[in-house]
Design an enzyme around this catalytic site. Structure first.
Site, short mmCIF file in Angstrom:
data_model
loop_
_atom_site.label_atom_id
_atom_site.label_comp_id
_atom_site.label_asym_id
_atom_site.label_seq_id
_atom_site.Cartn_x
_atom_site.Cartn_y
_atom_site.Cartn_z
CG ASP A 1 -1.80 1.11 1.43
OD1 ASP A 1 -2.82 1.12 0.74
OD2 ASP A 1 -1.52 2.02 2.25
CD GLU B 1 -2.37 2.63 -3.39
OE1 GLU B 1 -3.56 2.92 -3.48
OE2 GLU B 1 -1.70 2.86 -2.36
C1 GLC Z 1 -4.13 3.22 -0.20
C2 GLC Z 1 -5.41 2.46 -0.05
C3 GLC Z 1 -6.48 3.39 0.43
C4 GLC Z 1 -6.06 3.95 1.76
C5 GLC Z 1 -4.70 4.63 1.64
C6 GLC Z 1 -4.14 4.95 2.98
O1 GLC Z 1 -4.20 4.17 -1.18
O2 GLC Z 1 -5.73 1.83 -1.24
O3 GLC Z 1 -7.71 2.73 0.54
O4 GLC Z 1 -7.01 4.86 2.21
O5 GLC Z 1 -3.76 3.80 1.01
O6 GLC Z 1 -3.73 3.77 3.62
#
Ligand code: GLC
Ligand code: MG
Length: 595
Positions: free
Chosen positions: A253, A315
């Site tokens: 993430d 991500e």
């Molecule tokens: C990422 C997740 C999202 C979350 C953010 C903070 O972007 O996909 O859902 O709010 O991280 O952890």
């Protein structure tokens, strides 16, 4: 003299032979390992790792299946539904965070990385789920949240209190002196103008520590200090903990936020508040630091302690190709968010072709491609592009090269669900007022899975944490399982089809569409094949109008084909089709085996 000459000649000759042999070896190496040759190689399933031939299916655990009637989905619920999941033809499930959390960001605020949150069950439930997944030949990928913890974590508690071990686990700063209006923050103001993704300053005052801490997301999500060796070790051990339990990899993430400039006296320029997390350039002091790659490499080593086939997908919104390549080189696969970020309802077939091409540009064959069209942070396909395009988008996603990731419910064409301001749960929405929240809330795409037309769509016997979409009597799994034609059936056909070796490598050839009647703006078409394998022609209408009698025969190299999968059109599967005159309207598509 003469023996001397002889010696000289022998040496020359030997040298010549040596040089020639070396050159031949070098040439063979270059040819064998060159990108071009990789393209020519034929890939069989056996040559590939499991994640190269699997669809990844993202489950948002809160919304998939509630087993205990508390209105929130849980691990037992997921376990009960694994039969359905494997029946889709997917090879892996990615679970959004299941760890102990106060749920201010619904699990992306981790309180304890090695505990299951009671709302989802307990560790025994997790072990059962793993067992069942293995039995069903499904891989399990967990979410991994290394950028920040919850402010309720033990680490933060101790850090805030200056504990010797934990005091540098987070990013603390004294702030600047402030002449007026800063009584609540100890007479100090934040050291700079850095912003949180969710809006407002990224610095929060701690009255306990008498310092500011940095948070890229909510102020209840303090950023970990990833320059601290102990923090890095902690995170590696978290990975080991779950790898020991048999997980097959992680979705990592918010990696681009892992480091910030050490020089906190500098301000960022050109900011919008809150910043769009897909912005590429202007957060040069708070995103995309080179240090990320060292961390990724270290994680890859940890994964390798548990085998050579562990999966790590990152991500990665709004990254340049250069950054993308570095993610690959460091042992991870950066999500290709091109279809999420750069398509909108007005993007026609030509535009889509260039988005796909651009996302594949400079992608070495050794960098495994991937595509994703929806997730828990983005609106559903039906709402972004229109419900008439659901099958076409599933057809696109599942016939593009590499690893596709599907978000739960997309296989049945679930829609965004409307929640009023007072029903809203997502902090990204609640950070704004009643007029603006709809631009930011992610609740609409997180509504409960629609299993059938009974109470709460079969999701829960209690009151769902987010109410079920009122369309559930029509749009649900059970209906689509029994219907003659349904999104679900198309999805399953595509999932099965993509197991064929024509789809298993990254080659894709776009097909030229005759330039009559704006056809190139309507029809997106490409061929998937490998040397010596069947050729599959994918034809999709993403234009806004009907495309009549389109001639694809020249590029396809044949006039005839057989329909293998039909998305919404009048063509029948297993029937012959004339490639000189294909007629499709918006949202219709075909996969054709070229004869
Ligand atoms: C990422 C997740 C999202 C979350 C953010 C903070 O972007 O996909 O859902 O709010 O991280 O952890
Ligand atoms: Mg529950």
């Amino acid at each position: 003299m003469s023996s001397n000459k002889k010696f000289c000649e022998t040496t020359k000759c030997l040298l010549l032979i040596l040089v020639t042999v070396a050159a031949v070896i070098a040439i063979i190496c270059v040819i064998t390992f060159s990108d071009e040759n990789l393209r020519e190689k034929r890939y069989e399933k056996a040559d590939l790792k499991w994640w190269q031939t699997s669809i990844v299916y993202q489950i948002y655990p809160r919304s998939f299946q509630d087993s205990d009637g508390d209105g929130t989905g849980d691990l037992r619920g997921i376990k009960e539904r694994l039969g359905y999941v494997s029946g889709l033809g997917v090879g892996a499930v990615w679970l959004s965070p299941i760890f102990r959390s106060p749920m201010r960001d619904f699990g992306y605020d981790v309180q304890n990385y090695t505990e299951v949150d009671p709302i989802f069950g307990n560790m025994a439930d997790f072990d059962d789920l793993m067992k069942e997944a293995k039995a069903k030949n499904l891989r399990v990928i967990l979410d991994f949240v290394p950028n920040h913890t919850s402010n309720d974590s033990k680490w933060f508690y101790l850090s805030e209190r200056g504990d010797a071990k934990y005091k540098d686990y987070y990013v603390w700063n004294d702030g600047l002196n402030c002449s007026s209006g800063c009584e609540a923050t100890g007479g100090k103001r934040p050291p700079n103008n850095w912003l949180s993704v969710f809006g407002g300053s990224a610095w929060k005052w701690s009255g306990i520590r008498q310092k500011f801490y940095y948070h890229a997301f909510l102020d209840s999500q303090p950023d970990l200090n990833l320059r601290n060796e102990e923090v890095k070790e902690e995170l590696k051990n978290v990975m080991r903990f779950w790898l020991q339990k048999g997980v097959d990899g992680f979705r990592a993430d918010a990696l681009k936020f892992m480091f910030e400039s050490k020089n906190v006296t500098q301000n960022e320029t050109g900011l919008s508040d809150p910043f769009a997390w897909n912005e590429e350039d202007n957060h040069n002091l708070t995103t995309n630091f080179e240090d990320i790659y060292g961390i990724l490499k270290a994680w890859r080593k940890v994964l390798e302690e548990y085998g050579s086939d562990k999966f790590l997908i990152a991500e990665s919104y709004g990254i340049s190709h250069d950054v993308r390549n570095k993610y690959y080189e460091s042992g991870s696969i950066p999500f290709n968010f091109a279809l999420i970020q750069y398509l909108n309802a007005s993007c026609d077939a030509q535009c889509m072709k260039s988005v796909i091409k651009e996302s594949m540009a400079d992608l070495k064959p050794s960098y495994w491609p991937n595509y994703v069209i929806g997730n828990h942070d983005n609106h559903r396909v039906a709402n972004k592009f229109g419900p008439e395009t659901i099958d076409a988008f599933n057809m696109l996603l599942l016939t593009l090269p590499g690893t596709p990731t599907s978000y739960y419910g997309e296989e049945i064409g679930m829609r965004d669900t409307f929640y009023t301001y007072s029903e809203t749960k997502d902090p990204a929405g609640l950070n704004f007022n009643e007029t603006l929240y709809l631009e930011h809330t992610r609740d609409p795409e997180r509504s409960p899975m629609q299993w059938n037309d009974t109470f709460n769509a079969g999701f829960s016997n209690g009151t769902p944490w987010l109410h079920v979409n009122s369309n559930y009597k029509v749009i649900n799994v059970k209906n689509q399982e029994s219907a003659k034609y349904s999104h679900l059936k198309v999805y399953k056909q595509l999932a099965e089809l993509r197991q064929k070796s024509s789809f298993t490598y990254s080659n894709l050839t776009f097909v030229d569409v005759d330039d009559v009647d704006e056809n190139p703006k309507k029809i997106l078409s490409y061929i998937r094949t490998q040397p010596g394998q069947d050729r599959y022609l994918v034809v999709l209408n993403f234009g806004h109008l009907y495309a009549n009698d389109v001639d694809l025969s020249k590029s396809a190299g044949s006039k005839r084909g057989e329909v293998v999968v039909n998305a919404m059109s009048n063509y029948q599967v297993n029937t012959e089709v004339d490639l000189t005159r294909i007629t499709l309207s918006r949202g219709q598509g075909l996969v054709i085996k070229v004869k």
